[in-house]
Design an enzyme around this catalytic site. Structure first.
Site, short mmCIF file in Angstrom:
data_model
loop_
_atom_site.label_atom_id
_atom_site.label_comp_id
_atom_site.label_asym_id
_atom_site.label_seq_id
_atom_site.Cartn_x
_atom_site.Cartn_y
_atom_site.Cartn_z
N TYR A 107 0.79 -1.08 0.03
CA TYR A 107 0.01 0.08 -0.11
C TYR A 107 0.90 1.28 0.18
CZ TYR A 107 -3.37 3.66 1.74
OH TYR A 107 -3.96 4.65 1.91
N ASP A 148 9.39 2.66 -0.97
CA ASP A 148 8.71 3.46 -0.16
C ASP A 148 8.86 3.06 1.24
OD1 ASP A 148 4.84 3.39 0.09
OD2 ASP A 148 6.25 4.50 1.20
N LYS A 189 5.26 9.62 8.11
CA LYS A 189 5.02 9.10 9.46
C LYS A 189 6.14 9.63 10.46
CE LYS A 189 2.64 5.17 7.82
NZ LYS A 189 1.15 5.01 8.18
P1 KE4 Z 1 -0.68 8.42 4.25
O1 KE4 Z 1 -1.18 9.19 3.26
O2 KE4 Z 1 -1.51 7.78 5.22
O3 KE4 Z 1 0.46 9.50 5.13
O4 KE4 Z 1 0.75 7.70 3.65
C1 KE4 Z 1 0.46 6.61 2.91
C2 KE4 Z 1 1.12 5.40 3.06
C3 KE4 Z 1 2.48 5.20 2.01
N1 KE4 Z 1 3.18 4.45 2.12
C4 KE4 Z 1 3.09 3.43 3.17
C5 KE4 Z 1 4.19 2.22 3.04
C6 KE4 Z 1 1.99 3.29 4.15
O5 KE4 Z 1 2.16 2.61 4.90
C7 KE4 Z 1 1.09 4.46 3.93
C8 KE4 Z 1 -0.01 4.51 5.22
N2 KE4 Z 1 0.00 3.49 5.85
C9 KE4 Z 1 -1.44 3.35 6.62
C10 KE4 Z 1 -1.32 2.20 7.64
N3 KE4 Z 1 -1.52 0.90 7.01
C11 KE4 Z 1 -1.95 4.54 7.12
C12 KE4 Z 1 -3.19 4.28 8.07
C13 KE4 Z 1 -4.32 4.74 7.39
O6 KE4 Z 1 -4.53 4.64 6.10
O7 KE4 Z 1 -5.37 5.30 8.11
#
Ligand code: KE4
Length: 427
Positions: A144, A239, A267
């Site tokens: 993801y 990523d 993060k």
């Molecule tokens: P954000 O747009 O949520 O800040 O980041 C996206 C993203 C990009 N790449 C990786 C490897 C990620 O894990 C994420 C976001 N992770 C999720 C948890 N599985 C965020 C939690 C959510 O979507 O509420």
């Protein structure tokens, strides 16, 4: 702030917010029940609107590596707040952050700040396409990368395939430019490059997956991605939004001694406030506006308040170097789960690296999306609720990673291991 209990807060939320949440995974849909609301967080603990304290193994999905509301991060935010919240002009903290990131991650020679991991990966993909003048992107099922159209795609099978949208609203024409392959499968990667000569702009990968549970790369897989992208003039994008600064100061690329062309971050570099970043080779990054033809922008990019928290978080990592301690905590939890499962005679995998882990109810090792989905989600639901009833909050999905912080040391990890063990044995 309302002193209402979670149930009434959720009732109100459902009227005005889709599903009552501002991010779907928070809705407990895959584990059942209704989400609790949190009114405060300190160290390893969440305090819910129902006045219960929970030992938190979600850590706001990664940022809280020092635990919640760390006094040094809080002080940094307070200091920045005195000077204002947003200027819309360059500010000194942007330079400090860029110097920190490039020091922590040597493959990053230039970096651009943004406000989320999604922005970072979306921008990195656009940059790869602009730099190579090619359209196709390879991603891996189960990875993801946020919710931009090109990346919210995953294959239905293990073979090389045109992407099938994983969300409504993504035109088939977009999906066709995303090739989805099975993680840890070098043969499929070679097939893709043979099938689309000179058409693949880049390969984006979570070097260790944290978004279908926790899955490590098989030996040689990431090296192969580096070799094959270099051979074919495509860019390798790591990523590390989740793994960056968490599994090592320099992320998985430090652990695996791989030099990607681009890296995306998020993060931890926000210290709990909204920050994303992407960076890498200077010749590639210089394709970005205002220097180059690839446009990318953001009202709050480099926001001084958010960067003050992120800089404090990174400087804490540099001074504490907590990775050995975090790994010991992860091992303690993983071993507790495996021991309990053995006692009970149930099939369970507890993959772990540093402060990331997950629990799969599976007799076989989980190495990719297909084997993760083959794991039994029913006992995970029971485990989740049994732990929650006993003060331990695991990820509200069998297909997410768990996170630890330095604040878990001592009573929190000991209590949590006891609760998780008892929950597994009671299954
Ligand atoms: P954000 O747009 O949520 O800040 O980041 C996206 C993203 C990009 N790449 C990786 C490897 C990620 O894990 C994420 C976001 N992770 C999720 C948890 N599985 C965020 C939690 C959510 O979507 O509420």
């Amino acid at each position: 702030m309302s002193n209402q209990r979670s149930e009434s807060l959720f009732e109100r939320a459902l009227k005005l917010i889709p599903g009552g949440v501002n991010s779907p995974v928070r809705a407990f849909r895959s584990v059942g029940g209704s989400p609790f609301f949190v009114k405060a967080a300190h160290g390893a603990y969440l305090t819910t609107a129902d006045d219960t304290d929970l030992i938190d193994f979600v850590c706001t999905w990664g940022p809280a590596i020092h635990g919640h509301n760390h006094p040094i991060i809080k002080a940094a935010i307070a200091e920045a707040l005195e000077k204002g919240t947003s200027f819309g002009t360059p500010n000194p903290l942007e330079v400090d952050m860029a110097e920190l990131i490039t020091r922590f991650v040597p493959s990053i020679k230039k970096v651009r700040m943004c406000s989320s991991g999604t922005e970072a990966t979306m921008s990195a993909v656009r940059l790869a396409r602009g730099f190579t003048k090619r359209d196709k992107i390879i991603k891996f099922s189960g990875c993801y990368h946020g919710h931009s159209d090109s990346l919210l795609i995953k294959a239905g099978s293990g073979a090389l395939t045109h992407g099938h949208p994983d969300s409504a609203g993504i035109p088939a024409s977009f999906a066709r430019e995303t090739i989805v392959l099975p993680y840890n499968d070098t043969a499929c990667v070679d097939q893709a490059f043979a099938a689309y000569p000179d058409q693949i702009a880049g390969v984006i990968v979570e070097p260790y997956i944290g978004n279908v549970g926790f899955i490590k790369a098989k030996p040689g897989f990431l090296k192969h991605l580096s070799t094959v992208t270099t051979k074919h003039g495509a860019l390798l994008i790591f990523d590390e939004v989740m793994t960056g600064f968490r599994l090592a100061k320099g992320g998985v690329q430090e652990l695996e001694a791989i030099t990607p062309d681009l890296t995306t971050l998020g993060k931890i570099i926000g210290g709990g406030l909204p920050v994303g970043a992407f960076g890498g080779r200077a010749d590639v990054m210089d394709y970005l506006a205002p220097l180059g033809p690839v446009y990318q922008a953001g009202t709050l990019s480099g926001n001084p308040l958010a960067l003050s928290a992120g800089i404090a978080s990174l400087k804490l990592l540099e001074s504490l170097n907590p990775y050995g301690r975090l790994n010991a905590l992860g091992e303690q939890l993983s071993k507790a789960a495996l021991t309990a499962a053995k006692t009970k005679g149930i099939a369970l995998q507890a993959p772990q690296c540093g402060s990331m882990f997950s629990i799969f109810f599976s007799a076989t090792e989980v190495t990719d999306y297909a084997t993760a989905l083959a794991a039994d989600a029913v006992p995970y639901k029971k485990l989740f609720h049994s732990c929650l009833d006993n003060g331990v909050y695991l990820a509200p999905s069998a297909y997410e990673a768990g996170f630890l912080s330095t604040a878990h040391e001592g009573t929190a990890i000991d209590k949590a291991c006891e609760v998780v063990s008892k929950a597994i044995i009671s299954l």
